[in-house]
Motif scaffolding. Sequence first.
Motif, PDB file in Angstrom:
ATOM      1  N   SER A 172       0.864  -1.190   0.000  1.00  0.00           N
ATOM      2  CA  SER A 172       0.000   0.000   0.000  1.00  0.00           C
ATOM      3  C   SER A 172       0.896   1.234   0.000  1.00  0.00           C
ATOM      4  CB  SER A 172      -0.868   0.015   1.259  1.00  0.00           C
ATOM      5  OG  SER A 172      -1.467   1.275   1.450  1.00  0.00           O
ATOM      6  N   THR A 173       0.477   2.253  -0.695  1.00  0.00           N
ATOM      7  CA  THR A 173       1.124   3.568  -0.583  1.00  0.00           C
ATOM      8  C   THR A 173       0.168   4.531   0.109  1.00  0.00           C
ATOM      9  OG1 THR A 173       2.480   3.210  -2.544  1.00  0.00           O
ATOM     10  CG2 THR A 173       2.140   5.501  -1.870  1.00  0.00           C
ATOM     11  N   THR A 201      -3.074   4.242   1.442  1.00  0.00           N
ATOM     12  CA  THR A 201      -3.839   3.916   2.652  1.00  0.00           C
ATOM     13  C   THR A 201      -2.937   3.897   3.875  1.00  0.00           C
ATOM     14  OG1 THR A 201      -5.208   2.550   1.218  1.00  0.00           O
ATOM     15  CG2 THR A 201      -5.505   2.283   3.588  1.00  0.00           C
ATOM     16  N   ARG A 218      -4.722  -4.451   6.617  1.00  0.00           N
ATOM     17  CA  ARG A 218      -4.865  -4.791   5.188  1.00  0.00           C
ATOM     18  C   ARG A 218      -4.349  -6.203   4.995  1.00  0.00           C
ATOM     19  NH1 ARG A 218      -3.502  -1.403  -0.144  1.00  0.00           N
ATOM     20  NH2 ARG A 218      -5.404  -0.427   0.617  1.00  0.00           N
ATOM     21  N   PRO A 277      -9.370   5.076  -7.606  1.00  0.00           N
ATOM     22  CA  PRO A 277      -8.815   4.907  -6.254  1.00  0.00           C
ATOM     23  C   PRO A 277      -7.298   4.877  -6.214  1.00  0.00           C
ATOM     24  CG  PRO A 277      -9.666   2.819  -7.107  1.00  0.00           C
ATOM     25  CD  PRO A 277     -10.069   3.889  -8.085  1.00  0.00           C
TER      26      PRO A 277
HETATM   27  N1   CP Z   1      -6.438   3.073  -3.049  1.00  0.00           N
HETATM   28  C1   CP Z   1      -5.588   2.331  -2.299  1.00  0.00           C
HETATM   29  O1   CP Z   1      -5.998   1.536  -1.464  1.00  0.00           O
HETATM   30  O2   CP Z   1      -4.267   2.563  -2.569  1.00  0.00           O
HETATM   31  P1   CP Z   1      -3.037   1.843  -1.858  1.00  0.00           P
HETATM   32  O3   CP Z   1      -3.077   0.394  -2.278  1.00  0.00           O
HETATM   33  O4   CP Z   1      -1.814   2.559  -2.360  1.00  0.00           O
HETATM   34  O5   CP Z   1      -3.219   1.969  -0.382  1.00  0.00           O
END
Ligand code: CP
Length: 313
Positions: A58-59, A61, A110, A267
């Motif tokens: 993830s970046t 979130t 996550r 997103p």
């Molecule tokens: N939209 C979103 O969840 O991006 P990340 O995977 O970078 O967290």
Amino acid sequence: MSAAERPRHLLDFAAWPRERIEALLETTEVMAQVLQRPVKRVPALQGFTVATLFFEDSTRTRLSFERAARAQSADVLPFAKGGSSLSKGESLRDTVETLSELQADLFVVRHPAAGAAHQVARWTDAAVVNAGDGRRAHPTQALLDAYAYRARTGRPFPETRLAIVGDVAHSRVARSAAEAFAALGAEVILSGPPTLLPRELAELPGVTVEPDLDRALDGAHAVMALRLQRERMASFRLASLEGYAARYRIDEARLRACYDEVVVLHPGPMNRDVELASDVADGPRSLVRAQVAAGVPVRMAVLYHLLVGKGER
Ligand code: CP
């Protein structure tokens, strides 16, 4: 709703009716004002510890949750799969119990498996926020989508037609956005290639499944393009990316079917020019950067509601 009945977690929108979603969006407005100040920090969560438990990359979130916690003076325990004792065979449950002993008050989870955040909530007394579980739910993404949309357009949700287009089958973002926008009163239409468009989602209240993209876009006030999630496709369900882009990429020509002042959401992360044309992503209709920016005040509001609330815990 009594304090005892109020949910301690944000796992999906099952326990979050419209009033609670609206309350979060109102608190987000306050948090957004905090972030406009010269000193972008308040003591609201001083003494609390937020653990970010990420088993998938993830970046946006992850960083925005950590920023949201620190902006309210909480301590952050950042956990990532790489570099942890998972490589020595430690289980998810033992990991959660270890972080609980390190005094985590709230877990942001996550995980690639659907239901993982619910499972974590059974193993800890701490609050839990689902930051994306498999293809199931990503509720804070939906909240920031709704916030960014309303902040840009000012259009009431009950007068909004939202088309969500693309790889619906693998998208937790699509499910949560459909639930949240529909709960707020919007009309939601899901569209995409037949192999990536589960018809059962039409059972969600306020949601329609429309395989014909032109019909789905007709009169839409907002269009959300979804990332093709090739990492979740057990067998590749598309003949080619070029074929997908030719038929489903959101570009200026396709947007002519929409409301004149249509806005476009994605997103992130984007496959540029596959699901969304770069000139649209970078153009005046785009909410992509506003969505990222909204992530911090939305997540500040979620942390605040769950950890302090208004006498809710
Ligand atoms: N939209 C979103 O969840 O991006 P990340 O995977 O970078 O967290």
